[in-house]
Design a protein around this motif. Structure first.
Motif, short mmCIF file in Angstrom:
data_model
loop_
_atom_site.label_atom_id
_atom_site.label_comp_id
_atom_site.label_asym_id
_atom_site.label_seq_id
_atom_site.Cartn_x
_atom_site.Cartn_y
_atom_site.Cartn_z
N LEU A 167 -6.79 5.72 14.09
CA LEU A 167 -7.22 4.90 15.22
C LEU A 167 -6.05 4.10 15.78
CD1 LEU A 167 -9.64 4.09 16.92
CD2 LEU A 167 -10.06 2.24 15.29
N ALA A 168 -5.21 3.55 14.90
CA ALA A 168 -4.05 2.79 15.35
C ALA A 168 -3.11 3.67 16.17
CB ALA A 168 -3.31 2.19 14.16
N LEU A 169 -2.93 4.89 15.74
CA LEU A 169 -2.04 5.81 16.47
C LEU A 169 -2.67 6.23 17.81
CD1 LEU A 169 0.75 6.94 16.12
CD2 LEU A 169 -0.23 8.91 14.96
N GLN A 170 -3.97 6.42 17.82
CA GLN A 170 -4.65 6.79 19.07
C GLN A 170 -4.57 5.66 20.09
OE1 GLN A 170 -8.64 7.90 18.05
NE2 GLN A 170 -8.01 9.81 17.07
N GLU B 10 8.00 -4.94 25.19
CA GLU B 10 8.46 -4.22 24.01
C GLU B 10 9.51 -3.18 24.43
OE1 GLU B 10 5.81 -2.53 20.42
OE2 GLU B 10 5.43 -1.54 22.33
N THR B 11 10.58 -3.09 23.66
CA THR B 11 11.58 -2.06 23.94
C THR B 11 11.04 -0.71 23.50
OG1 THR B 11 12.69 -2.17 21.80
CG2 THR B 11 13.47 -3.71 23.52
N ILE B 12 11.62 0.33 24.03
CA ILE B 12 11.21 1.68 23.64
C ILE B 12 11.47 1.90 22.15
CG2 ILE B 12 13.38 2.82 24.27
CD1 ILE B 12 9.86 4.28 24.77
N THR B 13 12.54 1.30 21.65
CA THR B 13 12.86 1.43 20.21
C THR B 13 11.79 0.78 19.37
OG1 THR B 13 15.21 1.43 20.76
CG2 THR B 13 14.62 0.95 18.47
N GLN B 14 11.32 -0.40 19.77
CA GLN B 14 10.26 -1.08 19.03
C GLN B 14 8.98 -0.26 19.03
OE1 GLN B 14 10.48 -4.69 21.32
NE2 GLN B 14 11.32 -5.84 19.59
N PHE B 15 8.64 0.29 20.20
CA PHE B 15 7.45 1.12 20.33
C PHE B 15 7.52 2.34 19.41
CE2 PHE B 15 5.70 4.93 22.46
CZ PHE B 15 4.34 4.65 22.32
N LEU B 16 8.65 3.03 19.47
CA LEU B 16 8.82 4.24 18.65
C LEU B 16 8.84 3.90 17.16
CD1 LEU B 16 11.40 6.22 20.79
CD2 LEU B 16 8.95 6.70 20.50
N HIS B 17 9.43 2.77 16.81
CA HIS B 17 9.46 2.34 15.41
C HIS B 17 8.03 2.10 14.90
CE1 HIS B 17 10.87 0.51 11.73
NE2 HIS B 17 10.09 -0.54 11.97
N CYS B 18 7.23 1.44 15.71
CA CYS B 18 5.84 1.18 15.33
C CYS B 18 5.06 2.49 15.16
CB CYS B 18 5.18 0.31 16.39
SG CYS B 18 3.48 -0.12 16.04
N ALA B 19 5.24 3.41 16.10
CA ALA B 19 4.56 4.70 16.02
C ALA B 19 5.03 5.48 14.79
CB ALA B 19 4.81 5.51 17.28
N ASP C 130 4.48 7.72 9.30
CA ASP C 130 4.94 7.80 7.92
C ASP C 130 3.86 7.39 6.93
OD1 ASP C 130 7.35 8.65 8.91
OD2 ASP C 130 8.40 6.75 8.59
N GLU C 131 3.05 6.40 7.29
CA GLU C 131 1.95 5.99 6.42
C GLU C 131 0.93 7.11 6.27
OE1 GLU C 131 0.16 2.12 6.34
OE2 GLU C 131 1.77 1.33 7.59
N LEU C 132 0.65 7.81 7.36
CA LEU C 132 -0.26 8.96 7.27
C LEU C 132 0.32 10.03 6.36
CD1 LEU C 132 -1.51 9.22 10.95
CD2 LEU C 132 -2.95 8.94 8.91
#
Length: 136
Positions: A85-88, A96-105, A110-112
């Motif tokens: 759900l978080a990923l969706q 937010e920078t693109i780097t921050q966004f991609l890091h969060c995603a 990785d947790e999945l």
């Protein structure tokens, strides 16, 4: 951590296949104790302050490892659904920078993977593209 343990040939300590020798074999016992204490120090030192109390009772690196595995590595269906759900719902926020966004995603990805539900690169990319701001 697993790569390090395997690379240093220490994984046998935490999975129990290198048990503590009998104390009657003083040299082997002392060497094992020293190695296990060093490994315990490494494991505990890599934990955050709020996780350390979870393993305070452990007397061997195997006990530390088993406690961490039991406490944090057992995936629940609720946790897996929560990650999906978080990923969706991930979105690139204006501040937010693109780097921050991609890091969060990537963190969610990785947790999945850790809980045994890896995403294909194609599915992951779909979530990324869906969450990006329109100007990207």
């Amino acid at each position: 951590m697993l790569l390090f343990l395997h690379g240093q040939k220490l994984y046998a300590f935490v999975n129990g296949s290198t048990p503590c020798p009998l104390s009657s074999d003083t040299a082997a016992y002392d060497k094992w104790q020293q190695q296990d204490n060093n490994l315990m120090s490494l494991l505990v030192g890599s934990l955050s302050d709020n996780v350390i109390p979870t393993v305070h009772h452990a007397t061997t690196s195997k006990e530390v490892w088993d406690t961490l595995t039991t406490t944090y590595a057992s995936p629940s269906h609720t946790r897996i659904l929560s990650l999906h759900l978080a990923l969706q719902n991930i979105e690139h926020k204006p501040d937010e920078t693109i780097t921050q966004f991609l890091h969060c995603a990537r963190h969610i990805h990785d947790e999945l993977d850790v809980v045994g539900r890896p995403l294909s690169p194609e599915d992951f990319n779909l979530y990324i593209f869906k969450g990006l701001q329109e100007d990207f």
